[in-house]
Design a protein around this motif. Sequence first.
Motif, PDB file in Angstrom:
ATOM      1  N   SER A 164       6.285  -7.899  20.933  1.00  0.00           N
ATOM      2  CA  SER A 164       6.767  -7.197  19.489  1.00  0.00           C
ATOM      3  C   SER A 164       5.439  -6.515  19.281  1.00  0.00           C
ATOM      4  O   SER A 164       4.538  -7.034  18.248  1.00  0.00           O
ATOM      5  CB  SER A 164       6.979  -8.577  18.499  1.00  0.00           C
ATOM      6  OG  SER A 164       6.961  -7.745  17.278  1.00  0.00           O
ATOM      7  N   PRO A 165       5.495  -5.251  19.586  1.00  0.00           N
ATOM      8  CA  PRO A 165       4.437  -4.331  18.995  1.00  0.00           C
ATOM      9  C   PRO A 165       4.595  -4.329  17.438  1.00  0.00           C
ATOM     10  O   PRO A 165       3.462  -3.978  16.830  1.00  0.00           O
ATOM     11  CB  PRO A 165       4.740  -3.077  19.745  1.00  0.00           C
ATOM     12  CG  PRO A 165       5.984  -3.114  20.235  1.00  0.00           C
ATOM     13  CD  PRO A 165       6.043  -4.802  20.286  1.00  0.00           C
ATOM     14  N   GLY A 166       5.740  -4.444  16.958  1.00  0.00           N
ATOM     15  CA  GLY A 166       5.842  -4.288  15.482  1.00  0.00           C
ATOM     16  C   GLY A 166       5.140  -5.404  14.840  1.00  0.00           C
ATOM     17  O   GLY A 166       4.490  -5.194  13.805  1.00  0.00           O
ATOM     18  N   CYS A 167       5.144  -6.640  15.488  1.00  0.00           N
ATOM     19  CA  CYS A 167       4.377  -7.685  14.853  1.00  0.00           C
ATOM     20  C   CYS A 167       2.923  -7.392  14.889  1.00  0.00           C
ATOM     21  O   CYS A 167       2.116  -7.652  13.772  1.00  0.00           O
ATOM     22  CB  CYS A 167       4.417  -8.993  15.676  1.00  0.00           C
ATOM     23  SG  CYS A 167       3.615 -10.437  14.792  1.00  0.00           S
ATOM     24  N   ASN A 168       2.399  -6.995  15.942  1.00  0.00           N
ATOM     25  CA  ASN A 168       0.939  -6.588  15.953  1.00  0.00           C
ATOM     26  C   ASN A 168       0.530  -5.467  14.902  1.00  0.00           C
ATOM     27  O   ASN A 168      -0.405  -5.418  14.299  1.00  0.00           O
ATOM     28  CB  ASN A 168       0.629  -6.059  17.367  1.00  0.00           C
ATOM     29  CG  ASN A 168       0.623  -7.017  18.497  1.00  0.00           C
ATOM     30  OD1 ASN A 168       0.030  -8.117  18.416  1.00  0.00           O
ATOM     31  ND2 ASN A 168       1.564  -6.673  19.529  1.00  0.00           N
ATOM     32  N   ASP A 169       1.375  -4.409  14.816  1.00  0.00           N
ATOM     33  CA  ASP A 169       1.114  -3.352  13.661  1.00  0.00           C
ATOM     34  C   ASP A 169       1.029  -4.007  12.486  1.00  0.00           C
ATOM     35  O   ASP A 169       0.122  -3.608  11.768  1.00  0.00           O
ATOM     36  CB  ASP A 169       2.216  -2.283  13.706  1.00  0.00           C
ATOM     37  CG  ASP A 169       2.160  -1.403  15.307  1.00  0.00           C
ATOM     38  OD1 ASP A 169       1.062  -1.527  15.887  1.00  0.00           O
ATOM     39  OD2 ASP A 169       3.195  -0.790  15.554  1.00  0.00           O
ATOM     40  N   ALA A 170       1.962  -4.783  12.000  1.00  0.00           N
ATOM     41  CA  ALA A 170       2.048  -5.357  10.743  1.00  0.00           C
ATOM     42  C   ALA A 170       0.706  -6.262  10.404  1.00  0.00           C
ATOM     43  O   ALA A 170       0.414  -6.247   9.493  1.00  0.00           O
ATOM     44  CB  ALA A 170       3.394  -6.137  10.579  1.00  0.00           C
ATOM     45  N   LEU A 171       0.457  -7.013  11.481  1.00  0.00           N
ATOM     46  CA  LEU A 171      -0.637  -7.939  11.230  1.00  0.00           C
ATOM     47  C   LEU A 171      -1.991  -7.182  11.299  1.00  0.00           C
ATOM     48  O   LEU A 171      -2.804  -7.179  10.521  1.00  0.00           O
ATOM     49  CB  LEU A 171      -0.873  -8.940  12.440  1.00  0.00           C
ATOM     50  CG  LEU A 171       0.398 -10.120  12.370  1.00  0.00           C
ATOM     51  CD1 LEU A 171      -0.013 -10.802  13.752  1.00  0.00           C
ATOM     52  CD2 LEU A 171       0.025 -10.843  11.063  1.00  0.00           C
ATOM     53  N   GLY A 172      -2.107  -5.844  11.947  1.00  0.00           N
ATOM     54  CA  GLY A 172      -3.081  -5.125  11.874  1.00  0.00           C
ATOM     55  C   GLY A 172      -3.268  -4.550  10.457  1.00  0.00           C
ATOM     56  O   GLY A 172      -4.524  -4.376   9.916  1.00  0.00           O
ATOM     57  N   GLN A 173      -2.093  -4.000   9.733  1.00  0.00           N
ATOM     58  CA  GLN A 173      -2.033  -3.653   8.394  1.00  0.00           C
ATOM     59  C   GLN A 173      -2.654  -4.729   7.276  1.00  0.00           C
ATOM     60  O   GLN A 173      -3.612  -4.668   6.687  1.00  0.00           O
ATOM     61  CB  GLN A 173      -0.668  -3.288   7.775  1.00  0.00           C
ATOM     62  CG  GLN A 173      -0.150  -2.146   8.476  1.00  0.00           C
ATOM     63  CD  GLN A 173       0.932  -1.569   7.805  1.00  0.00           C
ATOM     64  OE1 GLN A 173       1.246  -1.627   6.649  1.00  0.00           O
ATOM     65  NE2 GLN A 173       2.104  -1.424   8.610  1.00  0.00           N
ATOM     66  N   ALA A 174      -2.225  -5.835   7.690  1.00  0.00           N
ATOM     67  CA  ALA A 174      -2.849  -7.138   6.940  1.00  0.00           C
ATOM     68  C   ALA A 174      -4.187  -7.184   7.020  1.00  0.00           C
ATOM     69  O   ALA A 174      -4.968  -7.629   6.084  1.00  0.00           O
ATOM     70  CB  ALA A 174      -1.900  -8.494   7.341  1.00  0.00           C
TER      71      ALA A 174
END
Length: 510
Positions: free
Chosen positions: A313-323
Amino acid sequence: MTKRSNISFFFLVVTLLFLLHGSHGSRRPRRQGHVLIKSLLDSRKPRMPVPPVADEKSTLAATAFDPSKFSPQDGLKKGDRIKALPGQPAGGVDFRQYGGYVTVDGKSGRALFYYFVEAVGPNPASKPLLLWLNGGPGCSSLGFGALEELGPFRVMSDGRTLFRNPYAWNAVANVLFLESPAGTGYSYSNTTSDYSRCSDARSAEDALVFLLNWMERFPEYKRRDFYIAGESYAGHFVTQLARCVCRHNLQQQPPNNINLKGVLMGNAVLNADTDNRGMYDYYWNHALISDDAIAGIRKFCNFSVPDLGSSESPGCNDALGQADETFRDPLDLYDIYAPICHSERVTALPKTASVDDFDPCTDYYVEAYLNLAEVQAALHANVTKLHYPWQGCSDQVGWDDKPRTVLPLIRELMQHGIRIMVYSGDVDGVIPVTSTRYSINMLKLPVKTPWQSWSCRGELGGYSIVYQGGLTLATVRGAGHEVPSYQPRRALVLLTSFLNGEPLPRPVKA
């Protein structure tokens, strides 16, 4: 940066920010949340699945203790009596206090340190016995529980002087603080490999052996109403020990059983999936992370698997990066509205102190105090002259097992008739109230009394919900991760109601 390294970087940044704001660069963990965050990070690494609850055979085997773990206790109580603690208020105190060691494994030389304060007043025998456990795992119940939270004393800024806590829990109970597992605080083992082989199961077994031996040393408490309380990772310690006590009682008859009545858990680690999901929802609800970040986390991150599904899930990584961006600024996630400590030094003269205004540098005062030779002598502590100083949280305790949930244990305790209260400070960001609510909802219990406010001496104390079967979930207004530190008066009201088996006090209508 790869997907997996990106997610590891996020949690590394969060962890380092916790460490830096609490210790100005110290490399070792100083508070429960430091160790807890590291524990949560470790739990997300890919690994073989760990069963959430030990099976029947292994659990029953754990209660069949080796006789060598029990030893004569005659005469030891007198030697554990503490005449006075250095720096305690002049004029003496109105309760007896004890400190010392109980050997829990003679073969390995494993011994746990305890500090015990009798209830205040002329008749402590009329009040129950309460065991307090701090979390981590590997954080001191003496340093945190006794000297920063619910004990009779707090440490002043000079690291040498004590002042009274008017909301100490020994106002309503005889309170026993246990440093567990071995390697935590003053507790030790002569077999150093024990430190790297700690586990929920062994900690519970050691704590039960401790209790049985301690009650031989203090036989007047054998049939006393007994409660187990703790916070943070002690959500595991409390439930695992309570289950061991219940299983032990099934094999014993009075007076050899332990009269366990209830358990209390504050901001407790209960269920990995909901603990993690609730943490990010709480951050969003308190405007700490963006709408985009929470939307991505909810859509792409699967908290029910050890690695968050990051490999797919690259989308998960992107979201956690924003957090991740949120936590680049100094922020005390134990209390998101609290000031942070700006100096780790003790002062030459003690500053004016107040229990009602928690000092964010208290960790340093306590560490200085508990490393004084005269304090250790008074406590009957560090008798083996450990090769390291006393620390609030141990950097040498390794953990073999981290069950992802203790919810089945809560169900089992309720089946044994054990009353349970789970309370949560409403400004804690480590295990926030959102996580606790999600976890309790997983039990799918019928509601007895819906959400309603409760009062603390005329002020709003928080909110509570009572479930059928003997479980209460309560929030404490204005409290961080260590509820009795931030809101000591409200914490005492909470405890008193629970011990008395009474509902939390309702606000008086005008």
